[in-house]
Design an enzyme around this catalytic site. Structure first.
Site, PDB file in Angstrom:
ATOM      1  N   SER A  52      36.471  33.799  20.184  1.00 37.34           N
ATOM      2  CA  SER A  52      37.881  33.444  20.046  1.00 37.34           C
ATOM      3  C   SER A  52      38.756  33.215  18.938  1.00 37.34           C
ATOM      4  O   SER A  52      39.970  33.345  19.168  1.00 37.34           O
ATOM      5  CB  SER A  52      37.417  31.668  20.521  1.00 37.34           C
ATOM      6  OG  SER A  52      36.694  31.161  19.470  1.00 37.34           O
ATOM      7  N   ASP A  90      29.003  35.573  17.562  1.00 36.10           N
ATOM      8  CA  ASP A  90      29.365  36.042  18.965  1.00 36.10           C
ATOM      9  C   ASP A  90      29.405  37.562  18.660  1.00 36.10           C
ATOM     10  O   ASP A  90      30.016  37.994  17.995  1.00 36.10           O
ATOM     11  CB  ASP A  90      30.758  35.879  19.117  1.00 36.10           C
ATOM     12  CG  ASP A  90      30.803  35.196  20.616  1.00 36.10           C
ATOM     13  OD1 ASP A  90      30.021  35.316  21.568  1.00 36.10           O
ATOM     14  OD2 ASP A  90      31.805  34.677  21.230  1.00 36.10           O
ATOM     15  N   GLU A 187      30.563  28.484  31.027  1.00 38.11           N
ATOM     16  CA  GLU A 187      31.741  28.283  30.979  1.00 38.11           C
ATOM     17  C   GLU A 187      32.873  28.381  32.111  1.00 38.11           C
ATOM     18  O   GLU A 187      32.513  29.223  32.885  1.00 38.11           O
ATOM     19  CB  GLU A 187      32.492  29.401  29.877  1.00 38.11           C
ATOM     20  CG  GLU A 187      34.053  29.177  29.608  1.00 38.11           C
ATOM     21  CD  GLU A 187      34.657  29.993  28.528  1.00 38.11           C
ATOM     22  OE1 GLU A 187      35.726  29.818  28.413  1.00 38.11           O
ATOM     23  OE2 GLU A 187      33.823  30.561  27.778  1.00 38.11           O
TER      24      GLU A 187
END
Length: 271
Positions: A52, A90, A187
């Site tokens: 992100s 990530d 998610e």
């Protein structure tokens, strides 16, 4: 409680222990040392150095441009600021196409200070999960709305609303756990489905836009603070700065709400 036990780092086995004891896990994204210190002081369990960062730090329209070097850099910065929280790095888009390539990137993340790595999807990723776990690298899986699939999905869309898609998500959740994942992020999944997956899952689940039934919650730090990143805010986001009064207060308020089960509320969930 001694000072030593208060500051002792969260370990991977403690995630399963928290689930067994009915304690909600609290996760936030973070990308630098200063915010990491604040997050650590608030008692957050898990810090995700998420891809992100491509959208909220680098200003891209998606997570796709993020590189392995970016995640290594930000993981090292976060590790300098946070001592207690378990840090998860990530895999960026395209960095885990096969087990050997994924392992090479994961080693860099671990050496930078991560204690776990996160990858999106199941399918061919199951082999990668097994490969990493067999080589002593803990893995967090990520299912549902997987941002790296934005081109195939045609945008950021809720996943699992149709029966066939819901059944596939249930099967994938069991498969990533069987492959050795220690944690599962769900998610953009309907709340009822996320609750059912959590009930059946042998590993803890962390929700983001997946309702209150998961074993914990994660938000992007910038969303929690109400920072305008130039992107539309999804319905599962809440601005905790408005009620927390300060950055530290907002993070404390978020952690307290997750642990009390008051966040996410019905208005933050998908059906």
């Amino acid at each position: 409680m001694s000072v030593h036990s208060e500051t002792k780092a969260v370990s991977v086995p403690q995630l399963a222990q928290a689930r067994a004891e009915g304690r909600k896990l609290v996760m936030l994204t973070c990308y630098d040392a200063s915010f990491a210190r604040v997050i650590d002081a608030a008692g957050i369990d898990l810090i995700l150095i998420g891809d992100s960062l491509g959208m909220v730090v680098q200003g891209h329209d998606s997570t796709l441009p993020v590189q392995v070097e970016d995640v290594v850099y930000h993981t090292a910065a976060v590790a300098r600021g946070a001592r207690r929280a378990l840090k998860i790095a990530d895999f960026p888009f395209g960095s885990d196409p096969a087990p050997a390539q994924a392992h090479a990137a994961a080693v860099r993340f671990i050496q930078a200070g991560a204690a776990m790595v996160k990858l999106e999807g199941a399918g061919h990723k199951l082999e990668t999960i097994r490969y990493l776990v067999e080589r002593e690298i803990p893995v967090c899986a990520h299912l549902g709305l997987t941002p790296q699939s934005v081109l195939r999905m045609g945008g950021f869309k809720v996943q699992g609303r149709e029966q066939s898609a819901a059944e596939q998500l249930r099967a994938s959740a069991l498969a990533v756990a069987e492959a050795g994942a220690s944690l599962l992020v769900l998610e953009g999944v309907p709340a009822a489905l996320a609750s059912a997956i959590t009930a059946a899952s042998p590993i803890p689940t962390i929700g983001i836009g997946a309702g209150p039934g998961c074993d914990g919650q994660v938000l992007v730090l910038h969303d929690l603070l109400g920072i305008d990143t130039g992107h539309r805010k999804p319905k599962f986001v809440k601005d905790f700065l408005a009620e927390g009064g300060s950055i530290a207060g907002a993070i404390h308020a978020y952690a307290a709400a997750v642990r009390a089960g008051t966040f996410p509320g019905p208005e933050h969930a998908y059906s």
